[in-house]
Design an enzyme around this catalytic site. Sequence first.
Site, PDB file in Angstrom:
ATOM      1  N   GLY A 184       8.221   7.993   5.905  1.00 53.92           N
ATOM      2  CA  GLY A 184       8.386   7.361   7.223  1.00 53.92           C
ATOM      3  C   GLY A 184       9.481   8.011   8.060  1.00 53.92           C
ATOM      4  O   GLY A 184       9.502   9.232   8.250  1.00 53.92           O
ATOM      5  N   GLU A 228      -1.133  -9.040   7.769  1.00 49.43           N
ATOM      6  CA  GLU A 228       0.036  -8.971   8.658  1.00 49.43           C
ATOM      7  C   GLU A 228      -0.288  -9.558  10.022  1.00 49.43           C
ATOM      8  O   GLU A 228      -1.071  -8.985  10.769  1.00 49.43           O
ATOM      9  CB  GLU A 228       0.498  -7.521   8.826  1.00 49.43           C
ATOM     10  N   ASP A 250       8.375  -6.513   4.459  1.00 48.32           N
ATOM     11  CA  ASP A 250       8.095  -5.927   5.763  1.00 48.32           C
ATOM     12  C   ASP A 250       9.394  -5.353   6.311  1.00 48.32           C
ATOM     13  O   ASP A 250      10.463  -5.950   6.137  1.00 48.32           O
ATOM     14  CB  ASP A 250       7.499  -6.958   6.727  1.00 48.32           C
ATOM     15  N   SER A 301       0.845  -1.193   0.000  1.00 49.42           N
ATOM     16  CA  SER A 301       0.000   0.000   0.000  1.00 49.42           C
ATOM     17  C   SER A 301       0.883   1.248   0.000  1.00 49.42           C
ATOM     18  O   SER A 301       0.381   2.359   0.033  1.00 49.42           O
ATOM     19  CB  SER A 301      -0.880  -0.001   1.250  1.00 49.42           C
TER      20      SER A 301
END
Length: 187
Positions: free
Chosen positions: A144, A37, A67, A8
């Site tokens: 992030g 997840e 991940d 995403s």
Amino acid sequence: MRIFFVTSNEAKFREASLVLKEFGINLSIDTNHRKVEIQSDNLEDIVSNALRGICNGEVSDYFVVEDDGLFINKLNGFPGPYSSYVYKTIGLAGILKLMSGVDDRTAYFKSVVGLCGPKVDIKLFTGVVYGRIAVEPRGTEGFGFDPIFIPDGYDMTFAELGIDVKNRLSHRARAFRALGNWLLSNL
Ligand code: ITT
């Protein structure tokens, strides 16, 4: 051979597709499959489980999931596999607060990239980049935790260095380069 990155996060996709382009491999984004997840403190388990949900039964394409986590040594590896949640909740300011007055600011990003498809059950590739947590956020590129992560050998954050430099040394670039090498010699 078609390879889809189930994510995403478009910034992750942009970085990964530039790396695979070095190998002449074209990556497409897949926002239709859901990356389920599980809660685990192990990135490998999270990726393997997500792949089992995607490649269950006959598939005619290859699928990749990734991940990641930011592991801060003085916080015993926090936020690690919970990085996405921590980013959305306490954010950069919260991490910097936890680190205020802390001398040892060493940290690392880890990426686990997994592949499944017609001729591959599950194959995992790992990448790590070591560095330290900045005292304040700097830079506007990336996403992030990029504004607070300074990779070893540099004085600037990933958000200041930009995608070209980040893609030479990041956890994601390393994991996707390992995937690229494997794809070239195995498929
Ligand atoms: P997916 O749909 O692929 O899961 P996501 O953003 O939720 O996208 P993760 O579950 O792997 O990805 O979450 C890891 C979090 O760690 C991510 O949301 C960022 O906050 C952070 N992170 C991961 N890689 C990063 C990078 O290269 N630079 C900065 N922060 C990063």
